[in-house]
Design a protein around this motif. Structure first.
Motif, short mmCIF file in Angstrom:
data_model
loop_
_atom_site.label_atom_id
_atom_site.label_comp_id
_atom_site.label_asym_id
_atom_site.label_seq_id
_atom_site.Cartn_x
_atom_site.Cartn_y
_atom_site.Cartn_z
N UNK A 132 0.85 -1.19 0.00
CA UNK A 132 0.00 0.00 0.00
C UNK A 132 0.89 1.25 0.00
N UNK A 133 0.34 2.41 -0.35
CA UNK A 133 1.15 3.63 -0.31
C UNK A 133 1.76 3.89 1.06
N UNK A 134 1.05 3.62 2.15
CA UNK A 134 1.60 3.85 3.48
C UNK A 134 2.71 2.85 3.80
N UNK A 135 2.55 1.61 3.39
CA UNK A 135 3.62 0.63 3.58
C UNK A 135 4.87 1.04 2.80
N UNK A 136 4.67 1.56 1.60
CA UNK A 136 5.80 2.03 0.80
C UNK A 136 6.49 3.21 1.48
N UNK A 137 5.72 4.13 2.05
CA UNK A 137 6.30 5.28 2.76
C UNK A 137 7.14 4.82 3.95
N UNK A 138 6.67 3.79 4.65
CA UNK A 138 7.40 3.29 5.82
C UNK A 138 8.70 2.64 5.40
N UNK A 139 8.68 1.91 4.28
CA UNK A 139 9.88 1.18 3.85
C UNK A 139 10.86 2.04 3.05
N UNK A 140 10.40 3.16 2.51
CA UNK A 140 11.25 3.98 1.65
C UNK A 140 12.59 4.38 2.30
N UNK A 141 12.62 4.84 3.57
CA UNK A 141 13.90 5.27 4.13
C UNK A 141 14.96 4.18 4.13
N UNK A 142 14.56 2.92 4.25
CA UNK A 142 15.53 1.83 4.32
C UNK A 142 16.17 1.56 2.96
N UNK A 143 15.40 1.58 1.88
CA UNK A 143 16.00 1.35 0.57
C UNK A 143 16.83 2.56 0.14
N UNK A 144 16.38 3.76 0.47
CA UNK A 144 17.17 4.94 0.11
C UNK A 144 18.49 4.97 0.86
N UNK A 145 18.48 4.50 2.11
CA UNK A 145 19.73 4.46 2.87
C UNK A 145 20.67 3.38 2.34
N UNK A 146 20.11 2.27 1.87
CA UNK A 146 20.95 1.25 1.25
C UNK A 146 21.71 1.82 0.06
N UNK A 147 21.01 2.59 -0.77
CA UNK A 147 21.65 3.18 -1.95
C UNK A 147 22.73 4.17 -1.52
N UNK A 148 22.43 4.97 -0.50
CA UNK A 148 23.42 5.95 -0.03
C UNK A 148 24.67 5.26 0.51
N UNK A 149 24.50 4.13 1.19
CA UNK A 149 25.64 3.43 1.78
C UNK A 149 26.43 2.62 0.75
N UNK A 150 25.75 2.05 -0.24
CA UNK A 150 26.43 1.23 -1.25
C UNK A 150 27.00 2.07 -2.39
N UNK A 151 26.50 3.28 -2.58
CA UNK A 151 27.05 4.27 -3.49
C UNK A 151 27.27 3.74 -4.92
N UNK A 152 26.23 3.21 -5.55
CA UNK A 152 26.39 2.79 -6.95
C UNK A 152 26.42 4.01 -7.88
#
Length: 295
Positions: free
Chosen positions: A204-224
């Protein structure tokens, strides 16, 4: 379904039945064998000399604390000391969506390493999807690899194995990568949502909002340097768009994650090609664009 019924199934049919239930989100059996829960109320009614239907009416609707509270009131009316009423076991605590989003952002921002981020995700209690999932999916690969591939959700094979892009979907992705001279060992694989939704439904949109910070932080830490986003849900989530994957695919878009710039390209999910083979031509064009890099 009884053991006598199951005895008529072949081994292959039993395996297919188990796979069907697993894909539907059934992971636990409540009883080892069938149990008729109407037997006890009927027996109690016969002992008390009342009709069976009355016994069911009195015992059926009351369960747990309600039944014990009724017993306590009856004992009090008879002048007897009522037994203490035990509280029901506490289930997962439901956290308001806004509070869960804020907590996810705080935890993700405070994780300085991939290992720390995975630890806080495993301990996070703000997403209901986690209650029915078996595994917490996380990036597979080494930080600094040029390409990160992001799928939408963990599928049944991913949830079972605890790895992104397992099973048949992973094999299809391997063939896609081989077409442009890559292997999964050369890229980082992850999913936008860390926990498999029941029945593989989209979050759901709210579930996506809750999970978004974790995937965005993964990208920031892995720096592709480049992101390949697979499927309609993933493209919409990252590009903040209501357009479909048909409109979003094949176009490079510049994005920034905690100060780290990355070029993102969307294409169809491997499962989409299996369902609609004519999409293979579009995916091949997108893979060639991925190989060439942003212009």
């Amino acid at each position: 379904m009884t053991s006598d019924t199951l005895a008529h199934f072949s081994a292959a049919e039993l395996a297919a039945l188990l796979a069907f239930n697993a894909d539907a989100g059934v992971e636990w059996l409540l009883e080892e064998s069938p149990l008729d829960r109407f037997v006890a109320p009927r027996a109690q009614a016969r002992e008390a000399g009342m009709p069976a239907a009355q016994g069911l009416a009195q015992t059926g609707p009351q369960t747990g604390g309600a039944a014990r509270a009724g017993e306590g009131r009856a004992a009090s009316q008879r002048g007897q000391k009522a037994a203490p009423v035990a509280s029901a076991p506490a289930g997962p605590v439901t956290i308001p969506d806004e509070q869960a989003v804020a907590e996810a952002r705080r935890l993700a921002a405070g994780a300085a390493t991939p290992e720390a981020l995975l630890e806080v995700m495993r301990g996070f209690a703000g997403c209901n999807l986690k209650n029915s999932a078996r595994s917490t999916l996380f990036a597979e690969g080494e930080p600094g690899r040029a390409l990160m591939i992001v799928g939408p959700i963990p599928l049944a094979d991913d949830d079972r194995d605890g790895r992104p892009f397992s099973g048949r979907t992973g094999a299809m992705l391997d063939r896609m990568l081989a077409g442009i001279g890559l292997t999964r060992e050369a890229v980082t694989l992850t999913t936008a949502i860390a926990w498999r939704p029941p029945g593989n439904r989209m979050p759901t949109p709210r579930e996506a909002d809750i999970c978004r910070p974790f995937i965005e932080r993964q990208i920031a830490l892995y720096r592709p340097q480049k992101l390949l986003l697979l499927g309609n849900f993933t493209a919409r989530l990252f590009f903040n768009s209501n357009e479909t994957i048909h409109d979003l695919r094949g176009r490079w878009q510049a994005m920034t994650f905690d100060g780290h710039a990355v070029a993102a390209l969307a294409t169809h999910h491997p499962q989409d090609m299996a369902a609609t083979p004519e999409k293979k031509k579009q995916v091949w064009a997108d893979l060639l664009a991925l190989k060439a890099g942003p212009v």
